[in-house]
Write a protein that holds these residues in place. Structure first.
Motif, PDB file in Angstrom:
ATOM      1  N   MET A 147      30.032  49.912  31.858  1.00 38.34           N
ATOM      2  CA  MET A 147      31.066  50.030  30.835  1.00 38.34           C
ATOM      3  C   MET A 147      32.259  49.127  31.164  1.00 38.34           C
ATOM      4  SD  MET A 147      32.941  53.425  29.328  1.00 38.34           S
ATOM      5  CE  MET A 147      31.527  53.987  28.395  1.00 38.34           C
ATOM      6  N   ALA A 148      32.646  49.094  32.416  1.00 40.13           N
ATOM      7  CA  ALA A 148      33.773  48.250  32.832  1.00 40.13           C
ATOM      8  C   ALA A 148      33.453  46.774  32.601  1.00 40.13           C
ATOM      9  CB  ALA A 148      34.116  48.503  34.293  1.00 40.13           C
ATOM     10  N   LYS A 149      32.236  46.358  32.939  1.00 41.98           N
ATOM     11  CA  LYS A 149      31.844  44.958  32.730  1.00 41.98           C
ATOM     12  C   LYS A 149      31.835  44.607  31.243  1.00 41.98           C
ATOM     13  CE  LYS A 149      29.201  44.255  36.957  1.00 41.98           C
ATOM     14  NZ  LYS A 149      27.880  44.033  37.549  1.00 41.98           N
ATOM     15  N   TYR A 150      31.341  45.507  30.423  1.00 45.01           N
ATOM     16  CA  TYR A 150      31.310  45.262  28.985  1.00 45.01           C
ATOM     17  C   TYR A 150      32.725  45.171  28.418  1.00 45.01           C
ATOM     18  CZ  TYR A 150      30.325  45.817  24.021  1.00 45.01           C
ATOM     19  OH  TYR A 150      30.274  45.640  22.671  1.00 45.01           O
ATOM     20  N   GLN A 151      33.575  46.125  28.776  1.00 40.88           N
ATOM     21  CA  GLN A 151      34.955  46.118  28.292  1.00 40.88           C
ATOM     22  C   GLN A 151      35.699  44.873  28.752  1.00 40.88           C
ATOM     23  OE1 GLN A 151      36.222  49.968  29.758  1.00 40.88           O
ATOM     24  NE2 GLN A 151      35.854  50.931  27.782  1.00 40.88           N
ATOM     25  N   GLU A 152      35.493  44.492  29.986  1.00 41.20           N
ATOM     26  CA  GLU A 152      36.128  43.285  30.520  1.00 41.20           C
ATOM     27  C   GLU A 152      35.688  42.057  29.729  1.00 41.20           C
ATOM     28  OE1 GLU A 152      35.832  40.620  34.562  1.00 41.20           O
ATOM     29  OE2 GLU A 152      35.751  42.800  34.785  1.00 41.20           O
ATOM     30  N   CYS A 153      34.409  41.958  29.439  1.00 38.96           N
ATOM     31  CA  CYS A 153      33.879  40.826  28.681  1.00 38.96           C
ATOM     32  C   CYS A 153      34.487  40.792  27.276  1.00 38.96           C
ATOM     33  CB  CYS A 153      32.356  40.910  28.607  1.00 38.96           C
ATOM     34  SG  CYS A 153      31.593  39.537  27.713  1.00 38.96           S
ATOM     35  N   ALA A 174      39.191  36.116  21.393  1.00 40.70           N
ATOM     36  CA  ALA A 174      39.426  34.981  20.490  1.00 40.70           C
ATOM     37  C   ALA A 174      38.129  34.274  20.104  1.00 40.70           C
ATOM     38  CB  ALA A 174      40.378  33.987  21.151  1.00 40.70           C
ATOM     39  N   GLU A 175      37.030  34.684  20.707  1.00 37.62           N
ATOM     40  CA  GLU A 175      35.747  34.042  20.442  1.00 37.62           C
ATOM     41  C   GLU A 175      34.762  35.056  19.869  1.00 37.62           C
ATOM     42  OE1 GLU A 175      34.509  31.521  23.746  1.00 37.62           O
ATOM     43  OE2 GLU A 175      36.498  31.882  24.606  1.00 37.62           O
ATOM     44  N   ASP A 176      33.511  34.723  19.836  1.00 37.66           N
ATOM     45  CA  ASP A 176      32.467  35.613  19.327  1.00 37.66           C
ATOM     46  C   ASP A 176      32.028  36.553  20.450  1.00 37.66           C
ATOM     47  OD1 ASP A 176      30.404  36.839  17.998  1.00 37.66           O
ATOM     48  OD2 ASP A 176      29.113  35.075  17.919  1.00 37.66           O
ATOM     49  N   TRP A 177      32.886  37.518  20.777  1.00 40.53           N
ATOM     50  CA  TRP A 177      32.620  38.416  21.898  1.00 40.53           C
ATOM     51  C   TRP A 177      31.335  39.216  21.691  1.00 40.53           C
ATOM     52  CZ3 TRP A 177      32.164  43.494  20.764  1.00 40.53           C
ATOM     53  CH2 TRP A 177      32.784  43.960  19.594  1.00 40.53           C
ATOM     54  N   ASN A 178      30.986  39.479  20.437  1.00 40.48           N
ATOM     55  CA  ASN A 178      29.795  40.261  20.157  1.00 40.48           C
ATOM     56  C   ASN A 178      28.539  39.558  20.674  1.00 40.48           C
ATOM     57  OD1 ASN A 178      28.520  42.532  19.117  1.00 40.48           O
ATOM     58  ND2 ASN A 178      28.226  41.621  17.124  1.00 40.48           N
ATOM     59  N   THR A 179      28.496  38.241  20.524  1.00 38.61           N
ATOM     60  CA  THR A 179      27.359  37.468  21.022  1.00 38.61           C
ATOM     61  C   THR A 179      27.505  37.202  22.518  1.00 38.61           C
ATOM     62  OG1 THR A 179      27.089  36.412  18.872  1.00 38.61           O
ATOM     63  CG2 THR A 179      26.083  35.303  20.761  1.00 38.61           C
ATOM     64  N   ILE A 180      28.701  36.815  22.934  1.00 39.88           N
ATOM     65  CA  ILE A 180      28.959  36.481  24.338  1.00 39.88           C
ATOM     66  C   ILE A 180      28.677  37.672  25.252  1.00 39.88           C
ATOM     67  CG2 ILE A 180      30.764  35.829  25.987  1.00 39.88           C
ATOM     68  CD1 ILE A 180      32.086  34.267  23.607  1.00 39.88           C
ATOM     69  N   CYS A 181      29.044  38.858  24.813  1.00 39.82           N
ATOM     70  CA  CYS A 181      28.938  40.061  25.660  1.00 39.82           C
ATOM     71  C   CYS A 181      27.647  40.850  25.433  1.00 39.82           C
ATOM     72  CB  CYS A 181      30.141  40.957  25.418  1.00 39.82           C
ATOM     73  SG  CYS A 181      31.721  40.147  25.759  1.00 39.82           S
ATOM     74  N   ARG A 182      26.712  40.286  24.715  1.00 38.29           N
ATOM     75  CA  ARG A 182      25.451  40.989  24.436  1.00 38.29           C
ATOM     76  C   ARG A 182      24.726  41.423  25.715  1.00 38.29           C
ATOM     77  NH1 ARG A 182      23.349  38.628  19.692  1.00 38.29           N
ATOM     78  NH2 ARG A 182      24.627  40.184  18.700  1.00 38.29           N
ATOM     79  N   PRO A 183      24.638  40.580  26.779  1.00 43.41           N
ATOM     80  CA  PRO A 183      23.958  41.051  27.999  1.00 43.41           C
ATOM     81  C   PRO A 183      24.631  42.284  28.610  1.00 43.41           C
ATOM     82  CG  PRO A 183      24.217  38.669  28.053  1.00 43.41           C
ATOM     83  CD  PRO A 183      25.006  39.164  26.881  1.00 43.41           C
ATOM     84  N   LYS A 205      23.836  45.291  26.419  1.00 44.44           N
ATOM     85  CA  LYS A 205      22.464  45.766  26.620  1.00 44.44           C
ATOM     86  C   LYS A 205      22.340  46.544  27.934  1.00 44.44           C
ATOM     87  CE  LYS A 205      19.924  42.568  23.737  1.00 44.44           C
ATOM     88  NZ  LYS A 205      18.833  41.622  23.631  1.00 44.44           N
ATOM     89  N   ALA A 206      23.029  46.069  28.968  1.00 44.25           N
ATOM     90  CA  ALA A 206      22.998  46.777  30.257  1.00 44.25           C
ATOM     91  C   ALA A 206      23.638  48.161  30.122  1.00 44.25           C
ATOM     92  CB  ALA A 206      23.713  45.955  31.334  1.00 44.25           C
ATOM     93  N   LEU A 207      24.736  48.233  29.386  1.00 49.51           N
ATOM     94  CA  LEU A 207      25.393  49.517  29.151  1.00 49.51           C
ATOM     95  C   LEU A 207      24.491  50.448  28.345  1.00 49.51           C
ATOM     96  CD1 LEU A 207      27.788  51.437  29.259  1.00 49.51           C
ATOM     97  CD2 LEU A 207      28.803  50.167  27.341  1.00 49.51           C
ATOM     98  N   ALA A 208      23.854  49.925  27.308  1.00 49.75           N
ATOM     99  CA  ALA A 208      22.960  50.743  26.485  1.00 49.75           C
ATOM    100  C   ALA A 208      21.769  51.258  27.298  1.00 49.75           C
ATOM    101  CB  ALA A 208      22.474  49.937  25.281  1.00 49.75           C
ATOM    102  N   ALA A 209      21.209  50.413  28.142  1.00 54.21           N
ATOM    103  CA  ALA A 209      20.072  50.831  28.972  1.00 54.21           C
ATOM    104  C   ALA A 209      20.481  51.939  29.934  1.00 54.21           C
ATOM    105  CB  ALA A 209      19.508  49.635  29.738  1.00 54.21           C
ATOM    106  N   CYS A 210      21.649  51.784  30.531  1.00 56.49           N
ATOM    107  CA  CYS A 210      22.142  52.821  31.446  1.00 56.49           C
ATOM    108  C   CYS A 210      22.362  54.129  30.689  1.00 56.49           C
ATOM    109  CB  CYS A 210      23.442  52.358  32.114  1.00 56.49           C
ATOM    110  SG  CYS A 210      24.148  53.600  33.216  1.00 56.49           S
ATOM    111  N   ALA A 211      22.991  54.034  29.530  1.00 56.16           N
ATOM    112  CA  ALA A 211      23.266  55.234  28.739  1.00 56.16           C
ATOM    113  C   ALA A 211      21.965  55.927  28.325  1.00 56.16           C
ATOM    114  CB  ALA A 211      24.087  54.860  27.513  1.00 56.16           C
ATOM    115  N   ASP A 212      20.990  55.145  27.872  1.00 57.62           N
ATOM    116  CA  ASP A 212      19.704  55.726  27.472  1.00 57.62           C
ATOM    117  C   ASP A 212      19.053  56.487  28.626  1.00 57.62           C
ATOM    118  OD1 ASP A 212      19.909  54.765  24.894  1.00 57.62           O
ATOM    119  OD2 ASP A 212      18.601  53.037  25.238  1.00 57.62           O
ATOM    120  N   ALA A 213      19.182  55.948  29.828  1.00 59.24           N
ATOM    121  CA  ALA A 213      18.560  56.566  30.995  1.00 59.24           C
ATOM    122  C   ALA A 213      19.367  57.744  31.538  1.00 59.24           C
ATOM    123  CB  ALA A 213      18.379  55.522  32.099  1.00 59.24           C
TER     124      ALA A 213
END
Length: 114
Positions: free
Chosen positions: A16-22, A28-37, A40-48
């Motif tokens: 979560m911290a890595k995602y928020q930081e990203c 100012a940029e396309d954070w949605n695309t830039i921060c996708r990895p 995905k890591a946050l979603a995988a952790c949450a799912d598990a």
């Protein structure tokens, strides 16, 4: 929904911290695309890590999709515009998650009594 968020925050704090930081670093940029990895890591952790998250995602898939589309559409806009445009969809998602969790709790409460 607050309980799910708190569980994710406690069990997936690093992701979560890595995602928020990203996201913050790339506002100012396309954070949605830039921060996708990171997302995905946050979603995988949450799912598990979070009980019933898969069921919530399944039960509320339409609301999740609509809210995500709205966020994607307005990603380059100011937060107040995003809140105005997507707030109703977020409320729908919250209501769905609350309804789903209530059904899960009732089902599990019944199962424990048997």
């Amino acid at each position: 929904m607050d309980l799910s968020y708190n569980l994710v925050a406690s069990k997936c704090a690093e992701q979560m911290a890595k995602y928020q930081e990203c996201v913050l670093k790339n506002q100012a940029e396309d954070w949605n695309t830039i921060c996708r990895p990171e997302g995905k890591a946050l979603a995988a952790c949450a799912d598990a890590s979070v009980p019933h998250l898969a069921e919530l995602k399944s039960s509320c898939s339409e609301q999740i999709f609509a809210y995500r589309q709205c966020l994607d559409k307005h990603a380059a806009q100011e937060d107040d515009v995003i809140s105005q445009q997507c707030g109703g969809l977020m409320k729908n998602l919250w209501e769905c998650s609350e309804k789903t969790m209530k059904a899960i709790e009732e089902r599990e409460g019944t199962a424990k009594l048997v």
